[in-house]
Design a protein around this motif. Sequence first.
Motif, mmCIF file in Angstrom:
data_model
loop_
_atom_site.group_PDB
_atom_site.id
_atom_site.type_symbol
_atom_site.label_atom_id
_atom_site.label_comp_id
_atom_site.label_asym_id
_atom_site.label_seq_id
_atom_site.Cartn_x
_atom_site.Cartn_y
_atom_site.Cartn_z
ATOM 1 N N SER A 180 41.355 39.164 37.493
ATOM 2 C CA SER A 180 42.781 39.059 37.789
ATOM 3 C C SER A 180 43.608 39.813 36.763
ATOM 4 O O SER A 180 44.546 40.543 37.105
ATOM 5 C CB SER A 180 43.192 37.585 37.817
ATOM 6 O OG SER A 180 44.588 37.439 37.914
ATOM 7 N N GLN A 231 49.318 41.956 44.940
ATOM 8 C CA GLN A 231 48.486 41.798 43.743
ATOM 9 C C GLN A 231 48.760 40.497 42.971
ATOM 10 O O GLN A 231 48.376 40.371 41.814
ATOM 11 C CB GLN A 231 48.634 42.987 42.790
ATOM 12 C CG GLN A 231 47.819 44.209 43.190
ATOM 13 C CD GLN A 231 48.468 44.959 44.343
ATOM 14 O OE1 GLN A 231 49.651 45.259 44.315
ATOM 15 N NE2 GLN A 231 47.676 45.274 45.355
ATOM 16 N N ASP A 233 47.986 36.716 41.921
ATOM 17 C CA ASP A 233 46.782 35.879 41.882
ATOM 18 C C ASP A 233 47.130 34.534 42.496
ATOM 19 O O ASP A 233 47.916 33.763 41.943
ATOM 20 C CB ASP A 233 46.323 35.702 40.429
ATOM 21 C CG ASP A 233 44.978 34.976 40.338
ATOM 22 O OD1 ASP A 233 44.579 34.328 41.321
ATOM 23 O OD2 ASP A 233 44.345 35.053 39.264
ATOM 24 N N LEU A 253 45.379 38.460 45.367
ATOM 25 C CA LEU A 253 44.060 38.144 44.827
ATOM 26 C C LEU A 253 43.598 36.738 45.180
ATOM 27 O O LEU A 253 44.332 35.765 44.989
ATOM 28 C CB LEU A 253 44.079 38.302 43.307
ATOM 29 C CG LEU A 253 44.416 39.696 42.784
ATOM 30 C CD1 LEU A 253 44.545 39.679 41.264
ATOM 31 C CD2 LEU A 253 43.352 40.696 43.220
#
Length: 281
Positions: A180, A231, A233, A253
């Motif tokens: 990550s 993008q 997490d 993610l």
Amino acid sequence: MSAERPQDRKQSNPPPTELDLVSDCGSCFGLCCVALPFAASADFAIDKDAGRPCPNLQTDFRCGIHADLRGRGFSGCTVFDCFGAGQKVSQVTFGGRDWRQAPGTARQMFDVFPVMRQLHELLWYLTEALGLPDARPVHTALRAALEKTERLTRGSAEELGRLDVPAHRGEVNALLLRTSELVRATVPGRKKERRGADLMGARLRKADLRGANLRGAYLIAADLRGADLRQADLIGADLRDADLSGADLTGALFLTQAQVNAARGDATTTLPPALSRPAHW
């Protein structure tokens, strides 16, 4: 508790379907409908103890109300995903012997199922991580972790019952966290740290959350309409009833189909290619 199934991933590493990470309810003995407990709530119309079959489970291990789970008060079933653990336990660990024909296996089978589910969830995350070019510095370690986890899933029922799952999850999580960090570091600007944050009902419409760390964040009923979550997490983030209408989750993610199924969205919500748009959106 079968949920909408994710599509195959289009990347160079083995897709989840090759690792049996997509639920195949037809090859399972209804384990999620028996092994797991649930309490009467907005998600489930009744109470059910662990190890007791749901009254909607038929003799062929299919759900008698599958076509109308939400209408009958069982929306919690539609968002559950075993990541293929059900068929692994049914067909591999127990060699196709079902708990009705071999009742002596029932207790052990029901105990093993949650362990296998956790291992398969880790396989899903590791497979995704290996498909991320920006995580290349840890690909060797990720591949070793994936092979170890896959090997553990092939253990006997006794071995799975003795497995220290929290310890193994801790090892894998360290790699996923590093993955990550590597990916989110490529996103320009300051990254928002909202790990474990209480964002229930938060007004985040059109918020710039690119590359944000939202691990384990409580986003229940949050207004994320038009939010930019590229993008970000989202591992372990609670997205129940979160409004993702128009949100961009490209490259998000560790987002799972179960999280997407638990949220609300529309035709303008952009999802990662591995996930599908729920039928109830």
